[in-house]
Design a protein around this motif. Structure first.
Motif, PDB file in Angstrom:
ATOM      1  N   VAL A 198       0.748  -1.645   0.331  1.00 20.55           N
ATOM      2  CA  VAL A 198      -0.186  -0.086   0.472  1.00 20.55           C
ATOM      3  C   VAL A 198       0.853   1.328   0.065  1.00 20.55           C
ATOM      4  CG1 VAL A 198      -1.355   1.289   1.510  1.00 20.55           C
ATOM      5  CG2 VAL A 198      -1.745  -0.577   0.823  1.00 20.55           C
ATOM      6  N   ASP A 199       1.980   1.390   0.763  1.00 19.37           N
ATOM      7  CA  ASP A 199       3.160   2.074   0.830  1.00 19.37           C
ATOM      8  C   ASP A 199       3.413   2.663  -0.280  1.00 19.37           C
ATOM      9  OD1 ASP A 199       2.314   2.923   3.589  1.00 19.37           O
ATOM     10  OD2 ASP A 199       3.972   2.081   4.321  1.00 19.37           O
ATOM     11  N   GLY A 200       3.241   1.511  -1.615  1.00 17.30           N
ATOM     12  CA  GLY A 200       4.050   1.762  -2.626  1.00 17.30           C
ATOM     13  C   GLY A 200       5.477   0.826  -2.905  1.00 17.30           C
ATOM     14  N   ALA A 201       5.653   0.135  -2.213  1.00 14.36           N
ATOM     15  CA  ALA A 201       6.757  -0.859  -2.334  1.00 14.36           C
ATOM     16  C   ALA A 201       6.530  -2.291  -3.234  1.00 14.36           C
ATOM     17  CB  ALA A 201       7.022  -1.546  -1.022  1.00 14.36           C
ATOM     18  N   GLY A 202       7.866  -2.269  -4.294  1.00 18.37           N
ATOM     19  CA  GLY A 202       7.657  -3.400  -5.516  1.00 18.37           C
ATOM     20  C   GLY A 202       7.498  -5.055  -4.820  1.00 18.37           C
ATOM     21  N   ALA A 203       7.671  -5.290  -5.250  1.00 20.20           N
ATOM     22  CA  ALA A 203       7.788  -6.731  -4.480  1.00 20.20           C
ATOM     23  C   ALA A 203       8.869  -7.143  -4.131  1.00 20.20           C
ATOM     24  CB  ALA A 203       7.152  -8.035  -6.213  1.00 20.20           C
ATOM     25  N   TRP A 204      10.196  -6.616  -5.700  1.00 15.85           N
ATOM     26  CA  TRP A 204      11.572  -6.929  -4.122  1.00 15.85           C
ATOM     27  C   TRP A 204      11.973  -6.356  -3.080  1.00 15.85           C
ATOM     28  CZ3 TRP A 204      15.641  -9.710  -3.458  1.00 15.85           C
ATOM     29  CH2 TRP A 204      16.889  -9.129  -3.732  1.00 15.85           C
ATOM     30  N   ARG A 205      11.422  -4.945  -2.702  1.00 15.64           N
ATOM     31  CA  ARG A 205      11.178  -3.963  -1.531  1.00 15.64           C
ATOM     32  C   ARG A 205      10.714  -4.881  -0.338  1.00 15.64           C
ATOM     33  NH1 ARG A 205      10.396   2.000  -2.351  1.00 15.64           N
ATOM     34  NH2 ARG A 205      12.282   1.925   0.008  1.00 15.64           N
ATOM     35  N   VAL A 206       9.447  -4.989  -0.889  1.00 14.47           N
ATOM     36  CA  VAL A 206       8.184  -6.502   0.002  1.00 14.47           C
ATOM     37  C   VAL A 206       9.428  -7.148   0.578  1.00 14.47           C
ATOM     38  CG1 VAL A 206       6.521  -7.792   0.314  1.00 14.47           C
ATOM     39  CG2 VAL A 206       6.489  -5.356  -0.546  1.00 14.47           C
ATOM     40  N   PHE A 207      10.177  -8.067  -0.524  1.00 19.00           N
ATOM     41  CA  PHE A 207      11.003  -9.302   0.087  1.00 19.00           C
ATOM     42  C   PHE A 207      12.315  -9.041   0.599  1.00 19.00           C
ATOM     43  CE2 PHE A 207      14.460 -11.950  -1.010  1.00 19.00           C
ATOM     44  CZ  PHE A 207      13.603 -13.123  -0.971  1.00 19.00           C
ATOM     45  N   ARG A 208      12.779  -7.596   0.153  1.00 17.71           N
ATOM     46  CA  ARG A 208      13.825  -7.427   1.217  1.00 17.71           C
ATOM     47  C   ARG A 208      14.033  -6.781   2.823  1.00 17.71           C
ATOM     48  NH1 ARG A 208      17.944  -2.877  -1.249  1.00 17.71           N
ATOM     49  NH2 ARG A 208      20.100  -3.289   0.371  1.00 17.71           N
ATOM     50  N   HIS A 209      13.307  -5.911   2.930  1.00 18.52           N
ATOM     51  CA  HIS A 209      12.276  -5.125   3.891  1.00 18.52           C
ATOM     52  C   HIS A 209      11.689  -5.892   4.852  1.00 18.52           C
ATOM     53  CE1 HIS A 209      15.439  -1.762   2.242  1.00 18.52           C
ATOM     54  NE2 HIS A 209      14.316  -1.508   0.738  1.00 18.52           N
ATOM     55  N   VAL A 210      10.277  -6.716   4.535  1.00 12.63           N
ATOM     56  CA  VAL A 210       9.735  -7.525   5.363  1.00 12.63           C
ATOM     57  C   VAL A 210      10.256  -8.793   5.644  1.00 12.63           C
ATOM     58  CG1 VAL A 210       7.425  -7.568   5.552  1.00 12.63           C
ATOM     59  CG2 VAL A 210       8.307  -5.355   4.256  1.00 12.63           C
ATOM     60  N   THR A 211      10.339  -8.966   4.458  1.00 13.22           N
ATOM     61  CA  THR A 211      10.106 -11.077   4.705  1.00 13.22           C
ATOM     62  C   THR A 211      11.346 -10.994   4.857  1.00 13.22           C
ATOM     63  OG1 THR A 211       8.844 -11.355   2.442  1.00 13.22           O
ATOM     64  CG2 THR A 211       9.925 -12.476   3.217  1.00 13.22           C
ATOM     65  N   VAL A 212      12.453 -10.616   4.467  1.00 12.66           N
ATOM     66  CA  VAL A 212      14.077 -11.071   4.620  1.00 12.66           C
ATOM     67  C   VAL A 212      14.021 -10.745   6.458  1.00 12.66           C
ATOM     68  CG1 VAL A 212      16.042 -10.670   4.870  1.00 12.66           C
ATOM     69  CG2 VAL A 212      14.842 -11.817   2.393  1.00 12.66           C
ATOM     70  N   PRO A 213      13.490  -9.709   6.982  1.00 15.18           N
ATOM     71  CA  PRO A 213      13.542  -9.882   8.524  1.00 15.18           C
ATOM     72  C   PRO A 213      13.222 -10.297   9.473  1.00 15.18           C
ATOM     73  CG  PRO A 213      13.375  -7.467   6.754  1.00 15.18           C
ATOM     74  CD  PRO A 213      13.677  -8.581   6.137  1.00 15.18           C
ATOM     75  N   VAL A 214      11.720 -10.227   9.007  1.00 15.20           N
ATOM     76  CA  VAL A 214      10.901 -11.674  10.169  1.00 15.20           C
ATOM     77  C   VAL A 214      11.687 -12.271   9.421  1.00 15.20           C
ATOM     78  CG1 VAL A 214       8.885 -12.072   9.415  1.00 15.20           C
ATOM     79  CG2 VAL A 214       8.563 -10.033   8.945  1.00 15.20           C
ATOM     80  N   ILE A 215      11.841 -13.560   8.759  1.00 16.29           N
ATOM     81  CA  ILE A 215      12.236 -14.788   8.573  1.00 16.29           C
ATOM     82  C   ILE A 215      14.209 -15.026   9.126  1.00 16.29           C
ATOM     83  CG2 ILE A 215      10.604 -15.674   7.013  1.00 16.29           C
ATOM     84  CD1 ILE A 215      12.798 -15.721   4.829  1.00 16.29           C
ATOM     85  N   SER A 216      14.227 -13.844   9.510  1.00 19.53           N
ATOM     86  CA  SER A 216      16.052 -13.586   9.729  1.00 19.53           C
ATOM     87  C   SER A 216      16.160 -14.631  10.840  1.00 19.53           C
ATOM     88  CB  SER A 216      16.592 -12.215   9.778  1.00 19.53           C
ATOM     89  OG  SER A 216      16.095 -11.625  10.416  1.00 19.53           O
ATOM     90  N   PRO A 217      15.764 -14.618  11.895  1.00 22.95           N
ATOM     91  CA  PRO A 217      15.968 -16.030  12.989  1.00 22.95           C
ATOM     92  C   PRO A 217      16.278 -16.947  12.128  1.00 22.95           C
ATOM     93  CG  PRO A 217      14.185 -14.363  13.671  1.00 22.95           C
ATOM     94  CD  PRO A 217      14.286 -13.979  12.418  1.00 22.95           C
ATOM     95  N   VAL A 218      15.104 -17.554  11.332  1.00 26.24           N
ATOM     96  CA  VAL A 218      15.092 -18.968  10.772  1.00 26.24           C
ATOM     97  C   VAL A 218      16.836 -18.818   9.661  1.00 26.24           C
ATOM     98  CG1 VAL A 218      14.755 -20.570   9.414  1.00 26.24           C
ATOM     99  CG2 VAL A 218      12.884 -19.465  10.797  1.00 26.24           C
ATOM    100  N   LEU A 219      16.885 -18.124   9.241  1.00 22.51           N
ATOM    101  CA  LEU A 219      18.166 -17.311   7.915  1.00 22.51           C
ATOM    102  C   LEU A 219      19.716 -17.929   9.413  1.00 22.51           C
ATOM    103  CD1 LEU A 219      17.502 -15.036   5.870  1.00 22.51           C
ATOM    104  CD2 LEU A 219      17.072 -17.532   5.830  1.00 22.51           C
ATOM    105  N   TYR A 220      19.620 -17.555  10.318  1.00 25.44           N
ATOM    106  CA  TYR A 220      20.844 -17.578  11.118  1.00 25.44           C
ATOM    107  C   TYR A 220      21.054 -18.423  11.444  1.00 25.44           C
ATOM    108  CZ  TYR A 220      22.670 -16.570  15.541  1.00 25.44           C
ATOM    109  OH  TYR A 220      23.728 -16.613  16.485  1.00 25.44           O
TER     110      TYR A 220
END
Length: 312
Positions: A198-220
């Motif tokens: 809604v704020d205008g973020a594209g698919a890549w920005r959503v993935f980079r700034h929302v999805t990856v930070p949320v799942i970062s404990p699993v990646l760690y």
């Protein structure tokens, strides 16, 4: 109708000995199967024990002094670190990419997830033997495919291609990490992604700034376990060599002669149990240092829903 008073059951605390009864098996296993072998290995590293002869003597820190001047051991260690630096990022990135792909609504998505996951549950010995047959220079399937397209046969199991063959074999089991990452992706709140769009973020920005930070404990978690497991790799380089056996450490190509192969050679080919124990203790310190390094770096790229800073 009169109510019937039911007798209340009186609950009492379990006696203190019940706690020790439940934790006792774990404590005993930890002491006798972890602590005792570690102490015994450290004591052995201070001797010249050869594994069989009763004639051994105390040599103090001589094994450690020799190890720090052993060029073959240092070469094997740096080779192992380089291999880990390549495999772990590729493994985590591959698991993430496959999880993102299989998190979509695809036809027969359950079947595709199963196919990707299956290689990770096959025993490592069976997997390595299968890949050794696939990569065989004269009768391997891969060279047969290359020959069909007019490409000359490649010697995959000798230097310098053995290193790339080992990387390919190791990455074959990324399905296990894919399942973990897929579970994390399905737990990402859709409200956060929708708000970003809604704020205008594209698919890549959503993935980079929302999805990856949320799942970062699993990646760690995958980075830490991947570093520890890859540094200790042993069976794959030994069985993937043309010698093809755990007794053929001498036939392992130079590019895949990792640190644990060098340790195996000192133990079971040179019968230098004291020196091999010293190598393992130094390697334990190296693995611990790298694990702590990854843990310290997590403050800059791992994000938790609950603040974990002790000073806040």
């Amino acid at each position: 109708m009169a109510e019937i008073d039911m007798p209340r059951r009186k609950w009492s605390r379990y006696p203190r000995r019940t706690f020790y009864f439940f934790v006792g098996p774990w404590v005993a296993g930890f002491l006798f199967l972890t602590v005792a072998p570690l102490v015994y290995a450290f004591i052995m590293s201070l001797t010249n024990f050869d594994g069989s002869s009763p004639r051994w003597k105390w040599v103090g820190l001589r094994n450690y002094t020799e190890l720090f001047h052993d060029q073959e051991a240092w070469s094997a260690l740096f080779r192992t670190l380089g291999f880990t630096a390549i495999v772990v990022p590729l493994s985590v990135a591959g698991s993430l990419g496959l999880a993102v792909l299989l998190n979509r609504r695809l036809k027969a998505v359950g079947l595709w997830r199963t196919i990707v996951y299956l290689p990770s549950i096959i025993p490592v010995v069976a997997t390595t033997i299968i890949w050794r047959l696939v990569l065989n220079r004269d009768a391997g399937v891969l060279n047969s495919i290359l020959d069909f397209f007019g490409v000359d046969a490649v010697s995959w199991l000798v230097d310098p291609m053995a290193f790339y063959a080992l990387i390919l074999l190791t990455l074959w089991g990324v399905g296990g990490g894919m399942i973990i990452t897929l579970a994390a992706l399905q737990d990402v709140p859709s409200e956060l992604e929708d708000a970003a769009r809604v704020d205008g973020a594209g698919a890549w920005r959503v993935f980079r700034h929302v999805t990856v930070p949320v799942i970062s404990p699993v990646l760690y978690f995958q980075v830490v376990t991947g570093v520890i497991a890859t540094l200790q790799i042993l069976v794959q380089p030994m069985l993937l060599s043309e010698g093809g056996g755990l007794t053929g450490a001498g036939s392992v190509p130079q590019t895949t002669r990792v640190y644990m192969v060098q340790v195996w050679q000192e133990f079971f080919l040179a019968n230098r149990f004291g020196y091999g124990s010293a190598m393992l203790w130094v390697f334990f310190v190296v693995i611990l240092a790298f694990t702590l390094l990854v843990q310290r770096s997590s403050r800059w790229w791992v994000h938790y829903e609950v603040n974990t800073d002790a000073d806040r």
